[in-house]
Design an enzyme around this catalytic site. Sequence first.
Site, PDB file in Angstrom:
ATOM      1  N   GLY A 167       0.803  -1.205   0.000  1.00  0.00           N
ATOM      2  CA  GLY A 167       0.000   0.000   0.000  1.00  0.00           C
ATOM      3  C   GLY A 167       0.841   1.263   0.000  1.00  0.00           C
ATOM      4  O   GLY A 167       1.988   1.262   0.441  1.00  0.00           O
ATOM      5  N   SER A 168       0.271   2.357  -0.493  1.00  0.00           N
ATOM      6  CA  SER A 168       0.915   3.666  -0.375  1.00  0.00           C
ATOM      7  C   SER A 168       0.730   4.187   1.050  1.00  0.00           C
ATOM      8  O   SER A 168       0.013   3.599   1.848  1.00  0.00           O
ATOM      9  CB  SER A 168       0.295   4.654  -1.367  1.00  0.00           C
ATOM     10  OG  SER A 168       0.712   4.376  -2.674  1.00  0.00           O
ATOM     11  N   GLY A 169       1.400   5.275   1.344  1.00  0.00           N
ATOM     12  CA  GLY A 169       1.249   5.900   2.652  1.00  0.00           C
ATOM     13  C   GLY A 169       2.362   5.561   3.622  1.00  0.00           C
ATOM     14  O   GLY A 169       2.319   5.970   4.776  1.00  0.00           O
ATOM     15  N   HIS A 170       3.356   4.809   3.159  1.00  0.00           N
ATOM     16  CA  HIS A 170       4.437   4.390   4.055  1.00  0.00           C
ATOM     17  C   HIS A 170       5.786   5.001   3.698  1.00  0.00           C
ATOM     18  O   HIS A 170       6.822   4.511   4.152  1.00  0.00           O
ATOM     19  CB  HIS A 170       4.585   2.871   4.035  1.00  0.00           C
ATOM     20  CG  HIS A 170       3.391   2.125   4.507  1.00  0.00           C
ATOM     21  ND1 HIS A 170       2.889   2.262   5.773  1.00  0.00           N
ATOM     22  CD2 HIS A 170       2.583   1.230   3.891  1.00  0.00           C
ATOM     23  CE1 HIS A 170       1.825   1.480   5.922  1.00  0.00           C
ATOM     24  NE2 HIS A 170       1.616   0.843   4.789  1.00  0.00           N
ATOM     25  N   ASP A 201      -1.568  -8.598  -0.241  1.00  0.00           N
ATOM     26  CA  ASP A 201      -0.318  -8.516  -1.009  1.00  0.00           C
ATOM     27  C   ASP A 201       0.142  -9.904  -1.441  1.00  0.00           C
ATOM     28  O   ASP A 201       0.618 -10.089  -2.568  1.00  0.00           O
ATOM     29  CB  ASP A 201       0.783  -7.846  -0.172  1.00  0.00           C
ATOM     30  CG  ASP A 201       0.462  -6.396   0.137  1.00  0.00           C
ATOM     31  OD1 ASP A 201      -0.112  -5.718  -0.732  1.00  0.00           O
ATOM     32  OD2 ASP A 201       0.793  -5.947   1.246  1.00  0.00           O
ATOM     33  N   HIS A 207      -1.046  -0.010  10.175  1.00  0.00           N
ATOM     34  CA  HIS A 207      -2.314   0.441   9.596  1.00  0.00           C
ATOM     35  C   HIS A 207      -3.352   0.624  10.694  1.00  0.00           C
ATOM     36  O   HIS A 207      -4.535   0.715  10.420  1.00  0.00           O
ATOM     37  CB  HIS A 207      -2.844  -0.577   8.583  1.00  0.00           C
ATOM     38  CG  HIS A 207      -1.830  -1.032   7.606  1.00  0.00           C
ATOM     39  ND1 HIS A 207      -1.145  -2.211   7.744  1.00  0.00           N
ATOM     40  CD2 HIS A 207      -1.361  -0.449   6.487  1.00  0.00           C
ATOM     41  CE1 HIS A 207      -0.288  -2.330   6.734  1.00  0.00           C
ATOM     42  NE2 HIS A 207      -0.400  -1.286   5.977  1.00  0.00           N
TER      43      HIS A 207
END
Lengths: 332, 332, 200, 200
Positions: free
Chosen positions: A55-58, A111, A220
């Site tokens: 995921g994005s955001g990391h 994933d 998350h």
Amino acid sequence: MKKILNDPYTYADETLTGLCRAYPQFYALAPETTRVITRPDAPVAGKVGIVSGGGSGHLPVFTGYVGPGFLDAVACGDVFASPSADEMATAIRAANGGKGVLRLYGNYGGDIMNFDMAGDIVEMEDIEVTTVLLADDVASAPLDEREKRRGVAGMVFTFKIAGAAADAGLDLAEVTRVAQKAADGCRSMGVALGPCIVPQAGRPTFTLGDDEMEIGMGIHGEPGVKRGKLGTADEIADALLDPILDDLSLEAGAKVAVLVNSLGATPVEELFILYNRIADRLDAAGTEIVFPLVGRYACSMEMAGASLTVLPLDDELQGYLTAPADCAFWKV
Amino acid sequence: MKKILNDPYTYADETLTGLCRAYPQFYALAPETTRVITRPDAPVAGKVGIVSGGGSGHLPVFTGYVGPGFLDAVACGDVFASPSADEMATAIRAANGGKGVLRLYGNYGGDIMNFDMAGDIVEMEDIEVTTVLLADDVASAPLDEREKRRGVAGMVFTFKIAGAAADAGLDLAEVTRVAQKAADGCRSMGVALGPCIVPQAGRPTFTLGDDEMEIGMGIHGEPGVKRGKLGTADEIADALLDPILDDLSLEAGAKVAVLVNSLGATPVEELFILYNRIADRLDAAGTEIVFPLVGRYACSMEMAGASLTVLPLDDELQGYLTAPADCAFWKV
Amino acid sequence: MAGMTRASLDHAISAVLATLETEHEGLTALDGKLGDGDLGITLLKAFRQLDTIRPDLPEDLGQAFMQCAQGVMKVSSSSFGTLLATGLMTAAKTGKGWTELDWAEVPDLLHRVVEALAARGRSALGQKTVLDALDAAATAAEGKDSPRPMLQAAREGIDSALDTYRDKPNQIGRARVYAERSVGMDDPGMVALKVMAGAL
Amino acid sequence: MAGMTRASLDHAISAVLATLETEHEGLTALDGKLGDGDLGITLLKAFRQLDTIRPDLPEDLGQAFMQCAQGVMKVSSSSFGTLLATGLMTAAKTGKGWTELDWAEVPDLLHRVVEALAARGRSALGQKTVLDALDAAATAAEGKDSPRPMLQAAREGIDSALDTYRDKPNQIGRARVYAERSVGMDDPGMVALKVMAGAL
Ligand SMILES: Nc1ncnc2c1ncn2[C@@H]1O[C@H](COP(=O)(O)OP(=O)(O)O)[C@@H](O)[C@H]1O
Ligand SMILES: Nc1ncnc2c1ncn2[C@@H]1O[C@H](COP(=O)(O)OP(=O)(O)O)[C@@H](O)[C@H]1O
Ligand SMILES: [Mg+2]
Ligand SMILES: [Mg+2]
Ligand SMILES: [Mg+2]
Ligand SMILES: [Mg+2]
């Protein structure tokens, strides 16, 4: 929503576009995608490719760690969501310099399914792939169910080590072995002090009282092992270190790499305060910190909190960890 | 108080201790101080020394930028408070390699008084000192009262340029001239989305409604030019860029360095979203971004928000800005 | 109507999409209690995408299912989306070369889909996932040879699976971490299957 | 008592510290409205430090004032602390070599302190700072030659400076950015001087 963005549904795309525009020397979008980032010179012929994704955001995870001595390509999803199998297959193709590709990513169900599916797709194109799953979060399952643990900041060390091993010319089986050794060694533990906002959800991932913290919460917002009153820095450092040391049972004289990582909002000032205690404790235990990193290396956007990762080093891992590498977020 | 600390009154000290322990290759505490950080090899004989200083809580500013091609020594106060004249004098002595010392710091009353007093002290010891004040915050005063402007993230570019000039062997007058040229060129503008907590105060520096932002707010929470509804990323980028461009009146074909900086909590994802718009606007104006930086370079602990700095470059400034340098927070 | 054709697929896509347009919020809310709250939007995106390719689906069921699988894969990468795409790829293998598939073969196909999903999901029956509902549907549908009774039996199978698992904890996926909280709650993926079956 | 001695200094430190122990919160609150809210704590830290060196101050007024200046510099680096240290250094120059200073010389000394502070603060009279109050005190004290009337006059000078500047905006220091808001409010540094003069 206290975030700087134009549209929650283009957040990930705009982030990646900006990254490639600001640092074209390090990052390029794979042709006809908005979510697959590669080294500008990918694929590197004759080198084992390393692909990650999630995921994005990391940031800097995952995309930030694309570069020489690091990853070759990465597929990014929406914030905290898996990229598609299609995008992963594109990343694998972009990373393939003819020597096969290691898929190196965090142990999350979505994933895994998508990377498995991507593997099925590219195997039909005769690209050899292997997998190493990152599962370093001590809080997420007991040691005897290690395979259930989530992947968190330990991936930074593992990316670095695997990238250096590939750079050194090792073949796919050997790169996979080294990466698996690093992944097996990493132990992490996090503490959350405040949530972040997933753009498309528009509200905080969790709520915590003004004087509360949650030890072991996932990146998350997955539940942790204990919610309690906000402790002092020394208490927090102990709460992070104790379960890691229990899990690792280091021998006196052991060498370790240590990463004190901010989840986002927590300032580096406070990481250095944590570092003092962690270094004191490891010193007292006769453990030598040969590679300390303190900063923002694996974040959850503006989440407040910190994580600690410890990786025992043998000569092989230490050599790869300290080898040169190049990307916009790494300074050896 | 949602911060990781042991004691508000030792916050600055513990931060600096941890910094020097984690990165001893870059940073050392001057003997018998807890607030003066030097290069481990300071003073560098035969080189002009560069000293900065100011309140803690801005990492990587100031201490982070001590290193080869950067600063020689820094005096740090409590969070957002000036160090003492005594500590500044110690920093100046530590930086003095026999060629004099440039004092290069932000335009804040307390810092000025103390650096002046420190200058009086060391001049009695025959150390030659000069001063360049950083005053890049466009929001804090109109152009015709430039000398009243506050120093913000522009100091990062100026530190880098002055450090490279000193490294190149220029004498004190020349280093001072180059630093002054860089300081004169920098223009910055910030936006705050949320406050931080000064440890000894224990409460947020300001309050902003859930959907509010303040354009032009200072890095200690000083009032800005306009409080309003939180805009889109593009609107925010414009609100930061417009006053800078008004102030600079760049000619077509101008080359600039650009820094999109997080004040702390705002994730780099969102800086890259801002960067897209800023790059579009500068492209359209025929301005060439030759040196973009996107990240956390001058923070206010966990404050949420961002700042934009633009520095027009001639060949001299560009050369010094892109010259090699080494510290834990810089990646050229 | 002797068997499943491209027209059946066409009808199914339209019917499920119509239902999801109103039901997706409920699924998202349910998923939000045990996970990341994206299940409704995942399915909505998937079926909207399927709806755009619907008019141009080929008569060959293998190709039609494969195009559907690719369509889902493109827009959705959440677990359920990937499982859906995997199921459609399994159906594509069965349908390859056929323009009509005997309804009586459907229960068998569903069992093969269950196997494929278990392989993809690294999961097993009994872990309180969509697999358990799908397996119950497949078993209940056995022996029927026309669509209406088969659908009716499948729905009953799904309902009984929901009843069976409601008071057990989730053992896999995002909901596993909330295992205790999941006792007494329906698994979102099972409910999603019920919604889809109900729409047909 | 014909003039100022080490004993006068001793008394002044004790008296001001006693007052600050209770008054510092008010000063901090006032400074918080226009700046960073550290004025009270700055002064408290300074005078606590002075109180620890008080028993050992030398008889030579120059050395005594210089030790006081160094003590203040050590613990306080806020503007007011630095100005206080600067003022003490100015006094040290005047007192150098003397164990007693004629009270009649004090107004002159205060004027010299105002000049030194203006140089240190890169500021001028009329900008609504402690300088204006100190200048008014110095002027009012002129012509008096014993401490009580002098102090009384100085206090009146400070009060009238407060009245004169209350409705003007702050023109320098942290409060400048709140210039509009500062209209109608006393300058924190001027109030600090009033508190200290009141304590003597
Ligand atoms: N590994 C798995 N095997 C089988 N079914 C799974 C698996 N993981 C998730 N599921 C099913 O998918 C549902 C959740 O779907 P979705 O919300 O798309 O997942 P996520 O958002 O966690 O990726 C679950 O309720 C469960 O029925
Ligand atoms: N440059 C200056 N010149 C003269 N007086 C000043 C100056 N700056 C501040 N002051 C005085 O000091 C007072 C504030 O002191 P302090 O709170 O210690 O300052 P800060 O916290 O801003 O460093 C002001 O009210 C004013 O009277
Ligand atoms: Mg979900
Ligand atoms: Mg999901
Ligand atoms: Mg103040
Ligand atoms: Mg102050």
